[in-house]
Write a protein that holds these residues in place. Structure first.
Motif, short mmCIF file in Angstrom:
data_model
loop_
_atom_site.label_atom_id
_atom_site.label_comp_id
_atom_site.label_asym_id
_atom_site.label_seq_id
_atom_site.Cartn_x
_atom_site.Cartn_y
_atom_site.Cartn_z
N UNK B 143 -6.69 -7.37 6.78
CA UNK B 143 -6.34 -6.80 8.08
C UNK B 143 -7.52 -6.71 9.03
N UNK B 164 -5.70 -2.20 -3.75
CA UNK B 164 -5.30 -0.81 -3.67
C UNK B 164 -6.38 0.10 -4.20
N UNK B 194 -5.86 5.39 0.02
CA UNK B 194 -5.80 5.14 -1.41
C UNK B 194 -6.51 3.87 -1.82
N UNK B 196 -7.33 1.04 0.12
CA UNK B 196 -7.22 -0.24 0.82
C UNK B 196 -8.44 -0.48 1.70
N UNK B 739 1.01 -14.31 -5.93
CA UNK B 739 1.59 -13.00 -6.24
C UNK B 739 0.81 -12.38 -7.39
N UNK B 742 -0.07 -6.00 -9.44
CA UNK B 742 -0.69 -4.69 -9.24
C UNK B 742 -0.35 -3.81 -10.44
N UNK B 743 0.90 -3.88 -10.86
CA UNK B 743 1.33 -3.10 -12.02
C UNK B 743 2.45 -3.85 -12.72
N UNK B 760 7.11 -6.72 -12.50
CA UNK B 760 5.78 -6.82 -11.91
C UNK B 760 5.83 -6.44 -10.44
N UNK B 761 4.88 -5.60 -10.01
CA UNK B 761 4.78 -5.24 -8.61
C UNK B 761 3.57 -5.96 -8.01
N UNK B 762 3.78 -6.59 -6.88
CA UNK B 762 2.70 -7.24 -6.15
C UNK B 762 2.49 -6.45 -4.87
N UNK B 763 1.26 -6.16 -4.53
CA UNK B 763 1.03 -5.38 -3.31
C UNK B 763 0.98 -6.26 -2.07
N UNK B 764 0.11 -7.27 -2.10
CA UNK B 764 -0.08 -8.06 -0.90
C UNK B 764 0.23 -9.52 -1.15
N UNK B 765 1.16 -10.03 -0.39
CA UNK B 765 1.31 -11.47 -0.35
C UNK B 765 0.40 -11.93 0.78
N UNK B 766 0.76 -12.95 1.50
CA UNK B 766 -0.13 -13.44 2.55
C UNK B 766 -0.16 -12.44 3.71
N UNK B 767 -1.37 -12.09 4.18
CA UNK B 767 -1.50 -11.13 5.29
C UNK B 767 -2.42 -11.71 6.37
#
Lengths: 261, 776
Positions: B143, B164, B194, B196, B739, B742-743, B760-767
């Motif tokens: 960002x 994260x 948290x 980032x 991908x 994250x957890x 599976x949790x992914x936080x950030x894909x393409x930003x």
């Protein structure tokens, strides 16, 4: 705290609109099937009861094989002893032996050439003074309060449950006397319903458990409540030789309340 | 006997003769930026006539050189600045401030390292990473928020704690084993949102140095590393404003003279406005949400006299999170430093600092007649005195002491129901006093060998009032002992030797070795990979003992092509005592009896780090690779066998490339790869009390999937005049849309009660992101 974090993460992700969840295949080891023991001795009649099953692999169906060919013996500190009788697949019961407060109970299981043991002390029951109906400040739903007086001088550990019209809670709600030693106090349970109607029967139960049982329930809850990134583990049980589960001796007190017109 | 005595006398005579009989004088002063007056830290001063004689400015920009009387040509250099040389007749002690101008070439925008060209060969210290603020500007980030902590994670031996999380792991150490200093004040929680983003607003920073475990004796208190961040002093000649506008935050920095060339100030602020986007949500709860953070850095200084200068600096930062009026949660750090530099004489420099820092969180709940409040805080006050004595060009000394008073308030909890008092509870407060004294000597007997050795002695006193417990193996309290106010409950003393040796093989290569002991008296417990604002710092008690870490490291350094390419291999072995981990099912949230949830043991970490770095030219960058292992052995976990620590990552690769396409265009790319963290996954499942429960066989026996990601960025220099300059920065985080996990959670399948599944949790894909920066 977990919820706060999830809330914050989801808020951030709202504008990133980027996160995702998906079901994945994880290559997990197959553990050797372990013996799982759920065993209780209480001061109620005919309540010495043992259930034996085995673990399965994570990718298997939720079908847990019953252990039928085990020798299960329960004895007490007064020298009484009985080999339990298998009454259903994996379920063993005592026919004659009864639980008495103030005694230490011992469980011995022989299965597949291995011997598993556990012991648990049955605390004296703590009488329920009364039960009352409260109201949750969060949801506005009725709550059940169990009032009792904690005995001073000794450490007490409790599990408390409620039953409404024959419908009993299953969760392990527990408390110790750390902050209420010797006091007249109460514990609060959710009623699980939005309103109680006239003639509904409410029963409050208070189990006097020992420290090992308390620790088992506490770690059981802790492991099931922690967030997705915390380090998990097995609840801390009291059975030797690598078997999973708990052997709990406890005494029960209860009180009935019928909702008035 | 008599020969020994003669030899001894002879040596003494020579030593005295060296210092007394030859007429010697001292050249001292500071090195500054000619335009801003900002002191340049680590600038090099060389004597042309005496090869290999020189010095560098210290952390306050001061230098001192003692030479035999004579005529010399003095050369001062600092990367990104024009080299200056001048002739000097040294027939008395001379004080001279050297002013260097920024080089006019465009080049300086993407300078990699501010140090003498072959310093990596000649300096004694190893395991040191210096990052200039210019570096940070060129590297793409999430960002568009430039971040020193993210940049430092791209160097070998330093690993990101994961998405994260602003935390980082140095040579197998935990995130709490890094001492993070901002103008000498401890920053207890370096993350925003948290994790980032970090709390360091690069606008306000001047210099960042990371010591990876073989730190000099003036630092202490953490096992793994010291991250020493210095704030800008502010331009003492003219006023300047610079800032930036990004997708989620804006920044503004104002600096200028208070009294010209005598006193200056710098003020930097940053605030995010992520929550403004939430107002557009369809979800009522999200619309009512509050979510932002801000940082404020303040600094001012005043030159009282030629010899005395005082600085005052402060940092305030806060994260605020809320849901309408019913829920509020805020946390943040505050630090303050009052510093007095005094040049006692041309050879002796003194710095005295008073430092305060605190970290605090508040939780407020107001819901249906219930008013709840939780406050938790860690605070310290510290006095620090450092001396630097420049004995000769071959030998210099550092000595000093530091005292830190800690006050930890784990939690004050109060709940009121409909204005009548419900629960009021104060968890046991903890008090402690940490004292340390150190002396170290840097000795360069010849151009071929140099030593830096010293001793730091640290002590920690656990101070009452408070109750202290003893536990049995199950964590049940056996005994309680109460100590009154001011009584010492327990004392720990640890000597910490530090030795570093550099053997220069030739002009292009050297071998270095270091042996270091560090101790740590406060410990952060986190039961989560990513860290929470509510994670609690614990001080030593009768049960929690100081962590002790011994590290031995060995490195080979080689430069190629006239020092434009640096190559290094460093290897290390670290043994750690009194390490802390959780029992299974530990309950640490607002638990007064948190020590009953802990287990203690040892750890070992070892690895090898490779770095190849191109520092000059149109294309710059580096490749870092680390092969490492970190394990712990704790009675009660994995049957007392060694198990991998969470941050154990076998492979870790970072590649950074910065390319100047055209005078106005700079492109950059980074790629990172690391082995997944060690995690605990179930190896089976079972049923108890009618519930399906996962069955775990060992702690950290599994691996998260490997993490890799590429970021790219382009900076477009819009305008550049004396008065105004601006640039646009475009960046893409996770450019090929990997991908990363994250957890991973193992849960009941909601669609099929007979099955469980892994999610599976992914936080950030393409930003993608864009930012505008300006300066006038």
């Amino acid at each position: 705290m977990k919820n706060i974090k999830l809330f914050l993460i989801s808020s951030i992700l709202f504008f990133v609109a980027s996160s995702c969840q998906k079901v994945i295949q994880v290559d997990l080891n197959s553990a050797d099937p372990q013996l799982v023991v759920e065993a209780y001795v209480t001061d109620a009649p005919d309540s010495i009861w043992v259930k034996l099953t085995k673990t399965v692999n994570f990718s298997d169906k939720n079908e847990f094989p019953a252990v039928d060919d085990a020798i299960v013996i329960v004895s007490d500190s007064e020298g009484n002893s009985e080999q339990l009788t298998k009454i259903h697949p994996g379920i063993y019961k005592a026919i004659n032996l009864q639980g008495t407060p103030g005694r230490t109970y011992k469980l011995e299981i022989e299965y597949n050439g291995k011997k598993y043991t556990a012991s648990s002390y049955m605390n004296y029951p703590v009488e329920i003074d009364s039960i009352s109906i409260g109201r949750s400040v969060f949801s506005g739903n009725p709550t059940i309060r169990i009032h009792f007086t904690d005995p001073a001088n000794i450490r007490n550990y409790y599990r408390y449950l409620r039953e409404i019209n024959g419908n009993k809670t299953r969760s392990f709600e527990i408390v110790d006397d750390n902050l209420r030693n010797g006091q007249s106090t109460f514990v609060t349970l959710s009623s699980g319903v939005q309103r109680l109607l006239p003639n509904d029967t409410v029963i409050g139960y208070l189990h006097s458990i020992d420290y090992a049982t308390f620790e088992y329930y506490r770690t059981f809850n802790q492991i099931n409540e922690t967030g997705p990134t915390a380090t998990p583990g097995n609840p801390i049980g009291n059975i030797s030789n690598g078997a999973i589960g708990i052997f709990a001796a406890f005494s029960i007190s209860s009180k009935l309340l019928i909702i008035e017109q | 006997m008599s020969t020994t005595l003669k030899t001894l006398i002879l040596i003494l005579l020579i030593a005295i003769g060296n210092t007394l009989f030859a007429q010697k004088f001292t050249l001292s002063g500071s090195v500054k930026d000619a335009n801003t007056g900002e002191e340049l830290l680590g600038a090099t001063i060389l004597v042309k006539e005496l090869s290999a004689t020189g010095t560098t400015t210290n952390m306050y920009g001061f230098y001192s050189l003692t030479l035999p009387a004579g005529e010399y040509t003095i050369i001062a250099q600092y990367i990104g600045y024009e080299t200056q040389s001048f002739k000097l007749n040294l027939n008395q002690n001379i004080k001279k401030d050297i002013k260097l101008s920024q080089s006019s070439k465009q080049l300086k925008e993407v300078v990699i390292v501010d140090e003498k060209k072959d310093e990596n060969i000649t300096k004694t210290q190893m395991g040191v990473e210096k990052i200039s603020v210019k570096d940070i500007e060129a590297i793409p980030v999430l960002m568009g928020e430039r971040d020193v902590l993210k940049t430092i994670q791209l160097t070998p031996g330093v690993k990101s704690a994961g998405e994260g999380s602003a935390g980082f792991f140095v040579r197998g150490g935990g995130a709490d084993q890094n001492l993070i200093l901002l103008d000498e004040a401890v920053v207890y929680n370096a993350s925003h949102l948290l994790g980032f983003f970090s709390v360091f607003n690069s606008d306000a920073l001047k210099d960042v140095t990371l010591y990876k475990g073989s730190q000099p004796a003036e630092y202490g208190g953490r096992l793994a590393s010291v991250l020493d961040v210095r704030m800008k002093d502010g331009n003492d000649r003219s006023y300047h404003v610079d800032g930036g506008i990004g997708l989620i935050s804006s920044r503004l920095n104002v600096e200028g003279p208070i009294v010209k060339e005598k006193s200056s100030f710098a003020v930097s602020g940053r605030r995010t406005y992520a929550d403004l986007f939430l107002k557009f949500s369809n979800d009522t709860n999200l619309r009512r949400s509050i979510l932002y953070f801000y940082d404020l850095n303040l600094k001012a200084n005043y030159r009282i006299s030629e010899k005395d200068r005082v600085f005052v600096s402060g940092y305030f930062g806060r994260d605020v999170l809320g849901l309408g009026k019913s829920f509020g949660f805020d946390w943040g750090n505050a630090t303050g430093t009052l510093r007095w530099n005094r040049i006692i004489n041309e050879k002796l420099f003194s710095n005295t600092s008073f430092i305060a820092s605190n970290y605090k969180y508040n939780i407020n709940i107001l819901l249906g007649g219930v008013e709840g409040k939780i406050v938790s805080e860690i605070r310290n006050y510290s006095l620090k005195q450092d001396f630097q004595y420049y004995h000769s060009t071959k030998s210099s000394f550092k000595f000093g002491f530091q005292s830190i008073y800690y006050n930890i308030i784990p939690g004050n909890i109060s709940f009121t129901f409909n204005n009548s008092v419900g629960v009021e509870r104060e968890l046991n407060k903890r008090y402690g006093l940490e004292n340390a004294a150190y002396v170290s000597h840097t000795y360069k007997p010849s151009t071929l060998i140099s030593f830096e050795y010293g001793l730091r002695v640290s002590s920690y006193s656990v101070i009452g009032p408070g109750d202290f417990y003893t536990y049995n193996n199950q964590g049940e309290i056996l005994d309680t002992v109460s100590f009154a106010n001011g009584k010492i409950a327990k004392n720990y003393i640890n000597p910490e030797p530090r030795v570093a040796v550099n053997l220069v093989l030739n002009e292009r290569s050297s071998i270095k070795t270091a042996l270091t002991r560090n101790t740590q008296n406060i410990h952060l417990l986190s039961n989560s990979n990513s860290g929470n604002p509510t994670d609690m710092w614990l001080a030593n008690t009768n049960n929690i003992k100081p962590e002790i870490g011994d590290q031995i490291s060995l490195g080979y350094f080689r430069n190629f092509r006239d020092n434009t390419i640096e190559f290094s291999v460093e290897s290390y072995y670290k043994y750690m005592q009194n390490q802390i981990d959780y029992r299974d099912g530990a309950d640490v949230t607002l638990n007064d009896n948190v020590e009953s949830q802990l287990l203690y043991g040892t750890g070992r970490a070892y690895g090898i780090e490779f770095l190849i770095k191109k520092k000059y030219g149109k294309f710059k960058g580096w490749i870092g690779y680390t092969l490492s292992r970190v394990e712990r052995q704790i009675e009660g976990i994995n049957n007392g066998n060694y198990y991998p620590a969470r941050q154990d990552r076998t492979h870790d690769i970072s590649i950074v490339g910065i390319y100047e396409i055209a005078p106005k265009w700079t492109a950059s790319a980074t790629w990172v790869y690391y082995t997944g963290n060690a995690v605990t996954f179930p190896s089976g499942k079972y049923e108890i009390a009618g519930q399906v429960i996962n069955y775990y066989t060992e702690r950290n026996g599994y691996r998260m999937p490997a993490y890799h990601r590429m970021d790219i960025g382009v900076t477009w220099q819009r305008k550049k005049t004396e008065k105004f300059e601006s640039n646009w920065n475009f960046s893409v985080y996770n450019a090929y849309n990997r991908e990363n996990a994250f957890a991973i959670t193992f849960e009941q399948d909601p669609d099929d009660p007979s099955r469980t599944r892994a999610v599976q949790t992914t936080l950030f894909k393409i930003v993608p992101s864009i930012a505008y920066n300006f300066k006038f």
